[in-house]
Write a protein that holds these residues in place. Structure first.
Motif, PDB file in Angstrom:
ATOM      1  N   TRP A   1      52.743 -33.134  46.137  1.00 37.75           N
ATOM      2  CA  TRP A   1      54.162 -33.183  45.819  1.00 37.75           C
ATOM      3  C   TRP A   1      54.572 -32.018  44.920  1.00 37.75           C
ATOM      4  O   TRP A   1      53.736 -31.369  44.297  1.00 37.75           O
ATOM      5  N   GLU A   2      55.861 -31.770  44.875  1.00 35.36           N
ATOM      6  CA  GLU A   2      56.392 -30.779  43.962  1.00 35.36           C
ATOM      7  C   GLU A   2      55.898 -31.121  42.542  1.00 35.36           C
ATOM      8  O   GLU A   2      55.842 -32.298  42.183  1.00 35.36           O
ATOM      9  N   PRO A   3      55.534 -30.127  41.732  1.00 36.45           N
ATOM     10  CA  PRO A   3      54.916 -30.417  40.427  1.00 36.45           C
ATOM     11  C   PRO A   3      55.662 -31.437  39.574  1.00 36.45           C
ATOM     12  O   PRO A   3      55.038 -32.285  38.931  1.00 36.45           O
ATOM     13  N   ALA A   4      56.997 -31.388  39.554  1.00 38.91           N
ATOM     14  CA  ALA A   4      57.748 -32.338  38.723  1.00 38.91           C
ATOM     15  C   ALA A   4      57.492 -33.773  39.154  1.00 38.91           C
ATOM     16  O   ALA A   4      57.433 -34.688  38.325  1.00 38.91           O
ATOM     17  N   ASP A   5      57.345 -34.017  40.465  1.00 39.03           N
ATOM     18  CA  ASP A   5      57.070 -35.365  40.961  1.00 39.03           C
ATOM     19  C   ASP A   5      55.588 -35.714  40.828  1.00 39.03           C
ATOM     20  O   ASP A   5      55.235 -36.879  40.635  1.00 39.03           O
ATOM     21  N   ALA A   6      54.738 -34.706  40.922  1.00 41.83           N
ATOM     22  CA  ALA A   6      53.296 -34.953  40.832  1.00 41.83           C
ATOM     23  C   ALA A   6      52.890 -35.495  39.465  1.00 41.83           C
ATOM     24  O   ALA A   6      51.910 -36.227  39.352  1.00 41.83           O
ATOM     25  N   VAL A   7      53.638 -35.135  38.420  1.00 41.22           N
ATOM     26  CA  VAL A   7      53.250 -35.548  37.064  1.00 41.22           C
ATOM     27  C   VAL A   7      54.244 -36.494  36.413  1.00 41.22           C
ATOM     28  O   VAL A   7      54.130 -36.797  35.234  1.00 41.22           O
ATOM     29  N   ASP A   8      55.213 -36.994  37.163  1.00 40.05           N
ATOM     30  CA  ASP A   8      56.210 -37.906  36.616  1.00 40.05           C
ATOM     31  C   ASP A   8      55.615 -39.306  36.508  1.00 40.05           C
ATOM     32  O   ASP A   8      55.447 -40.000  37.506  1.00 40.05           O
ATOM     33  N   ASP A   9      55.285 -39.722  35.286  1.00 40.07           N
ATOM     34  CA  ASP A   9      54.625 -41.010  35.100  1.00 40.07           C
ATOM     35  C   ASP A   9      55.587 -42.192  35.168  1.00 40.07           C
ATOM     36  O   ASP A   9      55.168 -43.345  35.016  1.00 40.07           O
ATOM     37  N   THR A  10      56.867 -41.945  35.387  1.00 36.50           N
ATOM     38  CA  THR A  10      57.815 -43.056  35.491  1.00 36.50           C
ATOM     39  C   THR A  10      58.002 -43.522  36.921  1.00 36.50           C
ATOM     40  O   THR A  10      58.560 -44.589  37.153  1.00 36.50           O
ATOM     41  N   TRP A  11      57.548 -42.716  37.883  1.00 35.15           N
ATOM     42  CA  TRP A  11      57.663 -43.088  39.299  1.00 35.15           C
ATOM     43  C   TRP A  11      56.274 -43.083  39.927  1.00 35.15           C
ATOM     44  O   TRP A  11      55.484 -42.174  39.689  1.00 35.15           O
ATOM     45  N   VAL A  12      55.981 -44.111  40.745  1.00 28.37           N
ATOM     46  CA  VAL A  12      54.650 -44.278  41.336  1.00 28.37           C
ATOM     47  C   VAL A  12      54.766 -44.362  42.861  1.00 28.37           C
ATOM     48  O   VAL A  12      55.509 -45.198  43.383  1.00 28.37           O
ATOM     49  N   PRO A  13      54.049 -43.506  43.621  1.00 21.67           N
ATOM     50  CA  PRO A  13      54.048 -43.603  45.083  1.00 21.67           C
ATOM     51  C   PRO A  13      53.286 -44.839  45.543  1.00 21.67           C
ATOM     52  O   PRO A  13      52.153 -45.068  45.107  1.00 21.67           O
ATOM     53  N   ARG A  14      53.897 -45.624  46.417  1.00 24.81           N
ATOM     54  CA  ARG A  14      53.302 -46.903  46.803  1.00 24.81           C
ATOM     55  C   ARG A  14      53.025 -47.044  48.302  1.00 24.81           C
ATOM     56  O   ARG A  14      52.129 -47.777  48.702  1.00 24.81           O
ATOM     57  N   SER A  15      53.823 -46.389  49.156  1.00 24.17           N
ATOM     58  CA  SER A  15      53.726 -46.701  50.580  1.00 24.17           C
ATOM     59  C   SER A  15      54.105 -45.494  51.425  1.00 24.17           C
ATOM     60  O   SER A  15      54.744 -44.553  50.950  1.00 24.17           O
ATOM     61  N   VAL A  16      53.710 -45.548  52.715  1.00 25.84           N
ATOM     62  CA  VAL A  16      53.976 -44.437  53.618  1.00 25.84           C
ATOM     63  C   VAL A  16      54.149 -44.959  55.034  1.00 25.84           C
ATOM     64  O   VAL A  16      53.553 -45.965  55.421  1.00 25.84           O
ATOM     65  N   THR A  17      54.992 -44.287  55.798  1.00 24.85           N
ATOM     66  CA  THR A  17      55.130 -44.545  57.226  1.00 24.85           C
ATOM     67  C   THR A  17      55.648 -43.263  57.862  1.00 24.85           C
ATOM     68  O   THR A  17      56.043 -42.329  57.165  1.00 24.85           O
ATOM     69  N   THR A  18      55.624 -43.196  59.191  1.00 23.77           N
ATOM     70  CA  THR A  18      56.092 -42.000  59.878  1.00 23.77           C
ATOM     71  C   THR A  18      56.960 -42.391  61.064  1.00 23.77           C
ATOM     72  O   THR A  18      56.896 -43.517  61.569  1.00 23.77           O
ATOM     73  N   SER A  19      57.767 -41.429  61.516  1.00 21.41           N
ATOM     74  CA  SER A  19      58.475 -41.612  62.780  1.00 21.41           C
ATOM     75  C   SER A  19      57.440 -41.584  63.900  1.00 21.41           C
ATOM     76  O   SER A  19      56.312 -41.116  63.725  1.00 21.41           O
ATOM     77  N   ARG A  20      57.829 -42.072  65.073  1.00 13.67           N
ATOM     78  CA  ARG A  20      56.874 -42.152  66.175  1.00 13.67           C
ATOM     79  C   ARG A  20      56.289 -40.789  66.531  1.00 13.67           C
ATOM     80  O   ARG A  20      55.105 -40.656  66.829  1.00 13.67           O
ATOM     81  N   ASP A  21      57.130 -39.752  66.493  1.00 12.16           N
ATOM     82  CA  ASP A  21      56.661 -38.417  66.867  1.00 12.16           C
ATOM     83  C   ASP A  21      56.045 -37.660  65.699  1.00 12.16           C
ATOM     84  O   ASP A  21      55.670 -36.493  65.842  1.00 12.16           O
ATOM     85  N   ASN A  22      55.962 -38.306  64.547  1.00 12.96           N
ATOM     86  CA  ASN A  22      55.364 -37.722  63.348  1.00 12.96           C
ATOM     87  C   ASN A  22      56.142 -36.506  62.845  1.00 12.96           C
ATOM     88  O   ASN A  22      55.608 -35.668  62.116  1.00 12.96           O
ATOM     89  N   GLN A  23      57.405 -36.411  63.220  1.00 13.71           N
ATOM     90  CA  GLN A  23      58.245 -35.323  62.747  1.00 13.71           C
ATOM     91  C   GLN A  23      58.820 -35.609  61.361  1.00 13.71           C
ATOM     92  O   GLN A  23      59.276 -34.700  60.667  1.00 13.71           O
TER      93      GLN A  23
END
Length: 454
Positions: free
Chosen positions: A122-144
């Motif tokens: 992730w962009e550095p500001a998001d990579a080290v932001d301890d107030t937000w936590v990545p939890r889940s992922v999904t993709t469109s069918r074509d992975n676009q």
């Protein structure tokens, strides 16, 4: 005027970014070998056990609540009309770093066996932001398009801030694999009276994208050991634009609309809560389960979503995994299929796995893939493939020399991974990791996963 808490977060973010490079060098020097003692998957969880009891299946039932269509249209009209995913992607204003630009500490969270087909940070500001936590992922069918769900997690000195518990989603434009860009979107719930919306405040443990619907898991506050647990559904043709991006407020402000500094909001069109009532219990695997991970299975008899339950931190309980069929009729595509009672949803298949610490679940071609958390801070996770005949996982290359002594390690998956998502067009299984400063989004070929199974 911006809150003082917001200034504190910015100062903390600058400090963390300044120390990130040093942390990366330190972790590079202390390269961690994967050992049998670190493997939560050191012992096989064995075969899946089918749940057939009517009473147990009833505990997995849900009840549907649809957002009033007239109120949704009225809200969209007031905010200038709905827009689609394409506009959101065209406005992407954050850039992901390719694997070569990731810090060493981030790359140490990648799997040992099989290797990732590609990875991004992730962009550095998001990579080290301890107030937000990545939890889940999904993709469109074509992975676009890749979608990642993040939850705000305030610590004590920031408790009570306007951010606490909010949920936001990164819509990542992945059409050019060499240059991924993303835009943040705030998830919201329309008010019952049609007078605007509130931010969805919950923990996004899992996500699934089917046709024009995004389905997410959501967990409310705990009371007496039980929690309000739900699935929410969002229509990806109904993004709404906020015209006041300099405001902390969520909702209407005078003649304009604010989304807590975000440009776009995505309002829920449906919600599902336990049909048994009373919320879920995260203390054990009896009774109504709390949703953990969620993913899409296109290979079932009917397209469906599969889920696993989540437990209170520190509880090492074997989990249940189950599925709900999706509706494919024209006016309900992407909603859950209901039974004879119009608002009731039944699980169409359910199993028990002896795996504990389950972080992600995926079903494809009749096989179930279960991500199991590793032991300790430095332990890698294990990705098991399970069915009613048994369980298999890759053996880590670093430890194959120990096989003669009977010691084996299956902890070869990434570290601190979250949910799983499969893209059929590219044969890629996507997941992401959550700790700071080791947040990475990566994909592994499903054929490589199957090819490395012991």
């Amino acid at each position: 005027m911006k809150h003082r808490g917001r200034h504190r977060r910015r100062r903390r973010g600058r400090a963390l970014r300044a120390s990130l490079a040093g942390t990366a060098l330190a972790l590079t020097a202390a390269a961690t070998l994967i050992s049998t003692s670190q493997a939560a998957g050191g012992e096989t969880p064995g075969a899946l056990s089918s749940i057939t009891s009517a009473g147990e299946l009833r505990e997995l039932g849900l009840r549907e609540t649809l957002t009033d269509g007239t109120e949704l249209h009225s809200l969209a009209d007031e905010m200038g009309g709905g827009v689609g995913v394409d506009e959101v992607l065209r406005s992407a204003n954050h850039a992901m770093r390719a694997e070569g630009d990731c810090f060493a500490s981030e790359k140490q969270n990648l799997p040992a066996e099989p290797e990732a087909a590609r990875a991004y940070c992730w962009e550095p500001a998001d990579a080290v932001d301890d107030t937000w936590v990545p939890r889940s992922v999904t993709t469109s069918r074509d992975n676009q398009v890749i979608v990642a769900g993040w939850t705000h997690s305030a610590d004590d000195d920031r408790a009570g801030t306007d951010d606490e518990g909010l949920t936001r989603v990164a819509f990542v434009d992945a059409r050019d694999p060499a240059s991924l860009r993303y835009r943040w979107v705030l998830l919201v719930v329309p008010k019952a009276d049609g007078q605007g919306f509130d931010g969805l405040r919950s923990r996004l443990g899992g996500m699934a994208w089917y046709e024009d619907k995004l389905i997410v898991t959501a967990r409310g506050p705990e009371s007496g050991g039980r929690q309000d647990d739900s699935l929410y559904v969002f229509d990806l043709a109904r993004f709404l634009r906020a015209d006041m991006t300099d405001s902390e407020v969520i909702g209407k402000v005078g003649d304009g609309w604010s989304a807590h500094h975000y440009r776009y909001v995505l309002p829920a069109v449906a919600a599902y809560s336990p049909a048994a009532g009373g919320g879920c219990d995260a203390r054990d695997n009896d009774g109504v389960p709390c949703f953990g991970s969620l993913s899409l299975d296109r290979t079932a008899t009917r397209p469906s979503v599969v889920a696993t339950e989540s437990f209170r931190p520190g509880r090492e309980e074997p989990a249940r995994v189950w599925r709900y069929a999706l509706d494919t009729t024209a006016d309900r595509t992407g909603l859950l299929a209901t039974t004879g009672r119009e608002s009731d949803v039944a699980a169409t298949e359910a199993y028990r796995t002896e795996a504990t610490g389950v972080r992600g679940v995926l079903s494809h071609g009749g096989r179930w893939y279960v991500g199991q958390a590793g032991e300790g801070r430095d332990g890698h996770d294990t990705l098991w493939r399970q069915d009613e005949d048994g369980a298999k996982a890759a053996t880590c290359a670093e430890n194959k020399a120990d096989e003669k002594s009977g010691l084996r390690s299956y902890a070869c998956w990434g570290r601190h991974t979250a949910s799983l998502s499969y893209s059929p067009e590219t044969d890629e299984v996507w997941t992401l990791t959550d700790p700071i400063p080791e947040r990475v989004l990566y994909a592994v070929k499903l054929s490589d996963v199957d090819g490395t199974l012991d």
